[in-house]
Design an enzyme around this catalytic site. Structure first.
Site, PDB file in Angstrom:
ATOM      1  N   MET A  34       0.827  -1.221   0.000  1.00  0.00           N
ATOM      2  CA  MET A  34       0.000   0.000   0.000  1.00  0.00           C
ATOM      3  C   MET A  34       0.859   1.268   0.000  1.00  0.00           C
ATOM      4  O   MET A  34       2.047   1.219   0.290  1.00  0.00           O
ATOM      5  CB  MET A  34      -0.895   0.018   1.244  1.00  0.00           C
ATOM      6  CG  MET A  34      -1.885  -1.117   1.282  1.00  0.00           C
ATOM      7  SD  MET A  34      -2.864  -1.152   2.807  1.00  0.00           S
ATOM      8  CE  MET A  34      -3.904   0.281   2.649  1.00  0.00           C
ATOM      9  N   HIS A  35       0.221   2.360  -0.296  1.00  0.00           N
ATOM     10  CA  HIS A  35       0.700   3.732  -0.041  1.00  0.00           C
ATOM     11  C   HIS A  35       1.838   4.266  -0.914  1.00  0.00           C
ATOM     12  O   HIS A  35       2.106   5.469  -0.887  1.00  0.00           O
ATOM     13  CB  HIS A  35       1.152   3.917   1.421  1.00  0.00           C
ATOM     14  CG  HIS A  35       0.238   3.321   2.453  1.00  0.00           C
ATOM     15  ND1 HIS A  35      -1.070   3.719   2.605  1.00  0.00           N
ATOM     16  CD2 HIS A  35       0.454   2.361   3.391  1.00  0.00           C
ATOM     17  CE1 HIS A  35      -1.608   3.030   3.597  1.00  0.00           C
ATOM     18  NE2 HIS A  35      -0.716   2.203   4.079  1.00  0.00           N
TER      19      HIS A  35
ATOM     20  N   ASP B  90      -2.975  -4.696  -0.056  1.00  0.00           N
ATOM     21  CA  ASP B  90      -2.620  -6.027   0.468  1.00  0.00           C
ATOM     22  C   ASP B  90      -3.437  -6.424   1.691  1.00  0.00           C
ATOM     23  O   ASP B  90      -3.799  -7.593   1.848  1.00  0.00           O
ATOM     24  CB  ASP B  90      -1.109  -6.167   0.720  1.00  0.00           C
ATOM     25  CG  ASP B  90      -0.520  -5.085   1.609  1.00  0.00           C
ATOM     26  OD1 ASP B  90      -1.280  -4.268   2.172  1.00  0.00           O
ATOM     27  OD2 ASP B  90       0.717  -5.060   1.754  1.00  0.00           O
TER      28      ASP B  90
HETATM   29  O1  LIG Z   1       1.762   0.001   5.232  1.00  0.00           O
HETATM   30  C1  LIG Z   1       1.067  -1.002   5.233  1.00  0.00           C
HETATM   31  C2  LIG Z   1      -0.353  -0.953   5.612  1.00  0.00           C
HETATM   32  O2  LIG Z   1      -0.778   0.289   6.083  1.00  0.00           O
HETATM   33  C3  LIG Z   1       1.665  -2.347   4.933  1.00  0.00           C
HETATM   34  O3  LIG Z   1       0.735  -3.389   5.100  1.00  0.00           O
HETATM   35  C4  LIG Z   1       2.224  -2.453   3.539  1.00  0.00           C
HETATM   36  O4  LIG Z   1       1.178  -2.448   2.596  1.00  0.00           O
HETATM   37  C5  LIG Z   1       3.053  -3.751   3.632  1.00  0.00           C
HETATM   38  O5  LIG Z   1       3.442  -4.406   2.551  1.00  0.00           O
HETATM   39  P1  LIG Z   1       4.206  -5.838   2.673  1.00  0.00           P
HETATM   40  O6  LIG Z   1       5.165  -5.775   3.851  1.00  0.00           O
HETATM   41  O7  LIG Z   1       3.146  -6.881   2.930  1.00  0.00           O
HETATM   42  O8  LIG Z   1       4.887  -5.974   1.380  1.00  0.00           O
END
Ligand SMILES: O=C(CO)[C@@H](O)[C@H](O)COP(=O)(O)O
Ligand SMILES: Nc1ncnc2c1ncn2[C@@H]1O[C@H](COP(=O)(O)OP(=O)(O)O)[C@@H](O)[C@H]1O
Length: 500
Positions: free
Chosen positions: A81-82, A239
């Protein structure tokens, strides 16, 4: 045969799963990519690496695993995300993507809070944390004006890969919510945010649902990947939303407890009426007009791994975890706070650090391991307490992630949460959620819930023991005092380390 591909675009690798109509994973391929840290706190990736890694994985599914391109009916995504991907007027990438774990944006988060205050939380339903996308946009605007002046629009990581597959640019709601520029309840880009930070409405991309058709594989991507242009590509999800779908978190009575490197407690929300006032993240779900709330423990499994590497390098991991059974409820009076890389929920504090409290000369290694298993779950329980405060009602906790491999840890969860905890029979996480989104998009199922009924099976149930639950309530009440009692000391120690 017909298959869907679930593309799980993570931070360290992409994993592509080929799934048949019964929910069986018939083949899986993955490919790693690098993270770059050009300065302390910076975390960037090259979007081209995501495209290449995804394409190599798909090519391998076709050439090595023998999937026939014409049998791949649909593709969808779970995305980290983000991350900010800035595009120019020809949709060319303007600079490396700034990722969710990049923390350069503290000044911008303060600027957002000062400028919009409570209105920001009311509209976006979140507090602007460093990891979210809007602070990253403002950072580029303020620090790289020559790049920002060329920026026509932006997308998030998996949206960029989808664009390269289809030639169609769009963002879907579950990820758009994580930009904190979305009016989450009304599902529109926030005019308030655009006006407050002088961002043109045209900068914000078209929004689609997770299960919407984004386009077919383009001619050029068909040539590049070996896929056919008959394959349909669907929106996909953030995710955590895809993970929730892949774990069957599809009813208000269910909460997900994920013990991976970090930890996530996530609750399905039937509507946007509940108000956590920014104490939990509140995002749109991948199911149209549904939502989810979540809190994050930054170092969950990471705390256990840190302990093992540092103090028990030669021990077998599973035996080390099992040794916690030799200790007692409350680890013989030893408490661990898992703040070893700072914390997000309920304390958004990057400078808090972990503690072992109550260390006694009778404590053994097994007590330390037990206190770590318990401390991580006490931290999750702090998130549960926020749910209790708003009167949220749920009875089932679905445990996923590496931590769900330990029966002892599952029972500790049941006892600390004082709720039924279930694991999944064949846990596949966000990639399965992505495949389910494609299956629903294709019309194999009418709803995500129908897909879940066919694709997901729950495993063993762990029920709380009333006596242990009561003991844990006592210890958790002590644990809850640890943050306030250690915050000042932690901050002073962090300042000392910075001065070295
Ligand atoms: O920042 C967040 C949710 O706010 C995380 O959940 C990222 O989206 C993580 O990604 P991965 O570590 O699963 O690749
Ligand atoms: N057998 C086990 N028992 C308990 N915990 C485990 C076991 N195996 C792995 N873990 C924990 O699970 C974590 C990894 O979970 P995983 O879901 O694979 O993480 P991620 O994908 O976030 O890196 C590790 O940090 C480790 O502490």
């Amino acid at each position: 045969m017909s298959y869907v591909l679930g593309v799980d675009l993570g931070t360290s690798a992409v994993k592509v799963s080929a799934v048949d109509r019964e929910g069986n994973i018939v083949a899986q391929q993955s490919f790693d990519y690098d993270l770059s840290h050009p300065k302390p706190g910076y975390s960037e990736q090259n979007p081209e690496d995501w495209v290449s890694a995804t394409t190599v994985s798909i090519v391998r599914l076709i050439l090595k695993d023998g999937l026939k391109p014409e049998e791949i009916e649909g593709i969808s995504f779970s995305g980290q995300m983000h991350g900010l991907v800035l595009l120019d007027d020809k949709n060319q990438v303007l600079r490396p993507a700034i990722l969710w774990n990049d923390t350069r944006t503290t000044p911008q988060t303060k600027e957002i809070a000062e400028k919009m205050g409570q209105e920001f939380i009311n509209v976006t339903r979140n507090v602007a944390l460093e990891g979210f996308t809007l602070p990253k946009i403002l950072w580029v605007k303020e620090n790289e004006p020559e790049i920002f002046s060329q920026a026509k629009t932006f997308v998030l990581p998996k949206d960029y890969v989808r664009y390269r597959m289809t030639g169609q640019l769009a963002m879907e709601y579950s990820d758009a919510a994580g930009t904190v520029a979305l009016d989450v309840a009304n599902k529109t880009w926030s005019k308030e945010v655009q006006e407050a930070f002088d961002l043109d409405a045209s900068f914000f991309p078209e929004l689609i649902e997770s299960i919407d058709l984004a386009g077919n594989i383009s001619d050029s991507y068909a040539l590049f990947s070996g896929l056919t242009t008959a394959t349909k590509v669907f929106g996909g999800a953030a995710d955590n939303a895809a993970g929730a779908i892949g774990s069957g978190i599809l009813q208000p009575n269910m909460v997900m407890s994920s013990i991976g490197t970090s930890g996530v407690v996530l609750k399905y929300e039937d509507n946007s009426n509940v108000d956590y006032n920014g104490r939990l993240h509140f995002f749109n779900h991948a199911i149209p007009n549904k939502f989810y709330s979540m809190g994050v423990t930054l170092a969950a499994g990471h705390s256990l791994n840190w302990y093992k590497h540092t103090f028990a390098a030669n021990d077998d991991f599973t035996e080390m975890v099992s040794s916690a059974a030799e200790s007692t409820v409350g680890a013989n009076g030893l408490i661990f706070t898992p703040y070893i890389v700072g914390e997000r929920t309920p304390y958004a504090d990057g400078d808090i650090r972990g503690s072992f409290l109550g260390v006694d000369d009778t404590h053994k290694k097994s007590d330390f391991v037990r206190s770590i298993l318990e401390g991580i779950i006490f931290s999750f329980k702090d998130i549960f307490d926020i749910y209790d405060e708003v009167g949220a009602d749920f009875d089932t906790v679905v445990s996923i992630g590496g931590g769900a491999k330990s029966p002892l840890w599952l029972q500790i969860q049941a006892d600390i949460f004082n709720k039924k905890v279930v694991s999944l029979k064949n846990e596949q996480g966000p990639g399965m959620g992505a495949a389910m989104i494609a299956a629903v998009g294709l019309g194999w199922f009418d709803t995500v819930q129908d897909a879940a009924a066919s694709f997901i099976s729950f495993g063993k149930e762990y029920l709380p023991d009333p006596a242990r639950a009561a003991q844990y309530e006592t210890v958790h009440n002590i644990y809850k005092k640890a943050y306030a009692a250690t915050a000042e000391i932690s901050h002073e120690l962090m300042n000392y380390r910075r001065s070295l």
